[in-house]
Design an enzyme around this catalytic site. Structure first.
Site: not given
Ligand code: AP5
Ligand code: MG
Length: 215
Positions: A88, A160, A127, A13, A171
């Site tokens: 979410r 991270r 990552r 994402k 997660r």
């Molecule tokens: P990446 O683009 O980093 O993936 P992502 O979907 O953004 O993954 P996140 O871990 O950031 O998502 P998340 O939803 O758990 O975390 P968030 O920060 O939102 O890609 C992942 C890896 O794959 C990278 O190394 C990339 O290079 C690689 N990659 C990408 N595309 C590829 C491809 N096509 N082929 C090969 N490799 C590829 O949230 C973190 C925490 O914050 C949550 O757990 C929660 O506790 C809290 N939080 C955030 N938002 C909320 C909310 N709305 N409500 C409640 N809690 C929340």
């Molecule tokens: Mg992300």
């Protein structure tokens, strides 16, 4: 253009949202990045969020919804935005829908980046993230030009704290229970588009751009 990114943790994402924001000149709003910036800055919000994030749980809706609605009310959001990691939960989606509806507005696209759990666990271990500008890399699939240094701002990259394999599994469970129902929610709203997130990064973006060029 108002876009919501759906998909499991690690689906890509953030990677795609940054490219969308750049191409369409709209802000990329990641609730995860906002929480991480607050944790780093030692704010009250950051302290609240940290205990949940480190366990792989969601930060409570009471904290998250107000924070996001304040953010999208800012001036730079007038022409749209790409939301990454919000909504979410169903209550988060309903609050967003209501807030937009009160202005006669709506989300244009909900892009579901689909990647199976097995592939996610592999991706997360490789990552690396920039703690300063939020750019995301992968040691194999999207390596920085200089090892462990951000291409964009020169900062040293980090792993991270919630990318430990045990936390990634938690997660994913939370995702399936609380976030996956949003696929049906946005399908019912008529704005859901599916993207095959297992393809190579540039191909995923090509598919995304084709969808966003629909109207
Ligand atoms: P990446 O683009 O980093 O993936 P992502 O979907 O953004 O993954 P996140 O871990 O950031 O998502 P998340 O939803 O758990 O975390 P968030 O920060 O939102 O890609 C992942 C890896 O794959 C990278 O190394 C990339 O290079 C690689 N990659 C990408 N595309 C590829 C491809 N096509 N082929 C090969 N490799 C590829 O949230 C973190 C925490 O914050 C949550 O757990 C929660 O506790 C809290 N939080 C955030 N938002 C909320 C909310 N709305 N409500 C409640 N809690 C929340
Ligand atoms: Mg992300």
């Amino acid at each position: 253009m108002k876009i919501v990114m759906l998909g499991a943790p690690g689906a890509g994402k953030g990677t795609q949202a940054i490219k969308i924001a750049d191409k369409y000149d709209i802000p990329h709003i990641s609730t995860g990045d906002i929480f991480r910036a607050n944790i780093k800055g030692g704010t009250e919000l950051g302290q609240k969020a940290k205990s949940y994030i480190d366990k792989g749980e969601l930060v409570p809706d009471e904290v998250t919804i107000g924070m996001l609605l304040d953010r999208i009310a800012q001036d730079d959001c007038k022409n749209g935005y790409v939301l990454d990691g919000f909504p979410r939960t169903i209550p988060q989606a309903e609050s967003l829908t209501e807030a937009l509806k009160s202005q006669g507005d709506r989300i244009d696209f909900a892009l579901n980046i689909d990647v199976p759990d097995e592939a996610i666990i592999k991706r997360m271990s490789g990552r690396r993230a920039c703690p300063k500008c939020g750019a995301t890399y992968h040691i194999v699939y999207a390596a920085p030009k200089t090892e462990n240094i951000c291409d964009k701002c020169g900062t040293e990259l980090i792993i991270r704290s919630d990318d430990k394999p045990e936390t990634v599994k938690d997660r994913l469970n939370v995702y399936h229970q609380q976030t996956e129902p949003l696929i049906a929610y946005y399908k019912a709203a008529g704005v859901l588009r599916e993207v095959d997130g297992t393809q190579e990064l540039p191909k995923v973006f090509e598919d995304v751009v084709a969808i966003l060029s629909e109207n």
